[in-house]
Design an enzyme around this catalytic site. Structure first.
Site, mmCIF file in Angstrom:
data_model
loop_
_atom_site.group_PDB
_atom_site.id
_atom_site.type_symbol
_atom_site.label_atom_id
_atom_site.label_comp_id
_atom_site.label_asym_id
_atom_site.label_seq_id
_atom_site.Cartn_x
_atom_site.Cartn_y
_atom_site.Cartn_z
ATOM 1 N N LYS A 1 85.026 31.783 48.782
ATOM 2 C CA LYS A 1 84.215 33.017 49.039
ATOM 3 C C LYS A 1 82.760 32.470 49.238
ATOM 4 C CE LYS A 1 83.094 37.323 46.656
ATOM 5 N NZ LYS A 1 83.265 38.066 45.717
ATOM 6 N N ARG B 1 76.923 44.504 46.372
ATOM 7 C CA ARG B 1 76.239 44.902 44.829
ATOM 8 C C ARG B 1 75.635 46.278 45.194
ATOM 9 N NH1 ARG B 1 73.732 38.739 43.092
ATOM 10 N NH2 ARG B 1 75.978 37.720 43.000
ATOM 11 N N TYR C 1 86.125 43.346 55.387
ATOM 12 C CA TYR C 1 85.777 44.920 55.692
ATOM 13 C C TYR C 1 85.963 45.193 56.989
ATOM 14 C CZ TYR C 1 83.536 44.066 51.116
ATOM 15 O OH TYR C 1 83.426 43.369 49.816
ATOM 16 N N LYS D 1 84.068 30.067 44.545
ATOM 17 C CA LYS D 1 83.253 31.345 44.638
ATOM 18 C C LYS D 1 81.759 30.768 44.611
ATOM 19 C CE LYS D 1 81.926 35.903 43.129
ATOM 20 N NZ LYS D 1 82.321 36.886 42.575
ATOM 21 N N GLU E 1 87.897 22.870 40.737
ATOM 22 C CA GLU E 1 88.309 24.199 40.502
ATOM 23 C C GLU E 1 89.582 24.455 41.051
ATOM 24 O OE1 GLU E 1 87.078 26.618 38.665
ATOM 25 O OE2 GLU E 1 84.666 25.814 38.814
ATOM 26 N N LYS F 1 73.637 34.424 39.275
ATOM 27 C CA LYS F 1 74.949 33.933 38.758
ATOM 28 C C LYS F 1 75.257 32.720 38.756
ATOM 29 C CE LYS F 1 76.953 38.589 39.471
ATOM 30 N NZ LYS F 1 77.855 39.551 39.823
ATOM 31 N N SER G 1 80.697 41.059 52.140
ATOM 32 C CA SER G 1 79.969 42.106 52.795
ATOM 33 C C SER G 1 78.595 41.746 53.616
ATOM 34 C CB SER G 1 79.277 42.908 51.456
ATOM 35 O OG SER G 1 78.580 42.216 50.583
#
Ligand code: PBG
Length: 326
Positions: A250, A207, A315, A197, A235, A219, A276
């Protein structure tokens, strides 16, 4: 006319032949539809930066799931939007068994036992700091965060979640959650790890949807640097060894190489989150008449599948399914 041993255009000459040689297909079976839950009754509010995507109160969310299910969508990922008053430093609301989110998981599974319900494991929707981990002295405290993630994971599993989605990027969380689940008798609850990610600009509209932007900083101490691909392998190796059932990349579109990298190097199913901002870009351009939204959607989903994703969180799921019915 010259003699050419190979004329690749022969395999493109009619629709029938193009269909015969098509290598990649996207079907509704590949799609997982993210949904936004909000408190109240009879509420359905469109997210302004995500045309066509709404936050639903539970009553209307159940209707939405039913409608999507009738279109053939079988898998959903639920995210909660909480008011500021419910948020605190420890994200305490996240493991409240009578709270909005855990209650919704129970109700959704009671109404639709056959669907696949994925849930989100991270602190940000419930955190007064707006971070995925616990903030201590201005820093994200990894190991203290694991305790909180463990509590919310157990509450979600008890409520009937089929797949937990740790989206927080703390070190060691997949193994920590797997251990808590197994110790408490939830060995059948799956984990789809947000493996690679990235710290991405493409999460902006999400958000907005959850009012979950960080209150300070960014982040980057937990999400990955977009410049790195070898780190994705570190990872992925950890998540696979800690017991993840799926590995996720992602965002998706700016990271097709990472999807391919994990697909080529791991045998677990690979998921990709068409996030998004990727949705918003296409919608905005289509609303302006700058591109054909349906074709851009289909081409994007196809590219994610072609890169190696077995599963696409998107979405566009409902719109894609609706287009197949007409
Ligand atoms: C946070 C989380 C984010 C998304 C899913 N879970 C945003 C973030 O990391 O800030 C983004 C999804 C999207 O943009 O569609 N735990």
């Amino acid at each position: 006319m010259i003699n050419l041993p190979q004329r690749p255009r022969r395999n493109r000459k009619t629709q029938a032949i193009r269909d015969l040689v098509q290598e990649t297909h996207v079907t509704v079976n590949d799609l997982l539809f993210p949904l936004f839950l909000t408190l109240g009754d009879n509420k359905k509010v469109e997210v302004s930066s995500m045309p066509g995507i709404c936050r639903f109160s539970l009553d209307l969310l159940l209707e939405e799931i039913n409608e999507c299910n009738n279109l053939g969508i079988k898998a959903f990922d639920l995210f909660p939007q909480y008011e500021e008053s419910k948020k605190d430093k420890f994200a305490s609301e996240s493991w409240n068994e009578e709270g909005m989110y855990i209650n919704a998981i129970r109700e959704i599974k009671r109404n639709f036992p056959e669907i696949c319900l994925m849930t989100d494991v991270a602190m940000d929707p419930y955190s007064s700091d707006g971070h995925d981990g616990l903030v201590q002295n201005g820093k994200i405290a990894n190991d203290e965060t694991l305790e909180i993630l463990g509590k919310m994971s157990l509450a979600q599993a008890k409520a009937g979640a089929d797949i937990l989605g740790p989206s927080d990027m703390m070190d060691g969380r997949v193994g920590f959650i797997r251990n808590i689940l197994d110790t408490n008798g939830y060995s059948e609850t799956s984990i789809m790890s947000y493996t690679a990610k990235y710290a991405s600009a493409f999460y902006g509209p999400f958000r907005d949807a959850l009012d979950s932007a960080p209150k300070f900083g960014d982040k980057k101490t937990y999400q990955m640097n977009p410049a790195n691909s070898r780190e994705a392998i570190i990872e992925a190796e950890l998540d696979a060894s800690e017991g993840a059932d799926f590995l996720m990349v992602k965002p998706a579109l700016a990271y097709l190489d990472i999807i391919k990298l994990l697909k080529d190097n791991f045998t677990l199913p690979i998921a990709a989150y068409n996030v998004s901002g990727e949705y918003a870009m296409i919608k905005a351009a289509a609303q302006n008449g700058w591109l054909d939204g349906t074709k851009a959607m289909n081409e994007s989903l196809l590219s994610i599948k072609r890169a190696g994703a077995d599963i696409i969180l998107t979405y566009f799921a409902k719109e894609f399914a609706q287009n197949l019915k007409v």
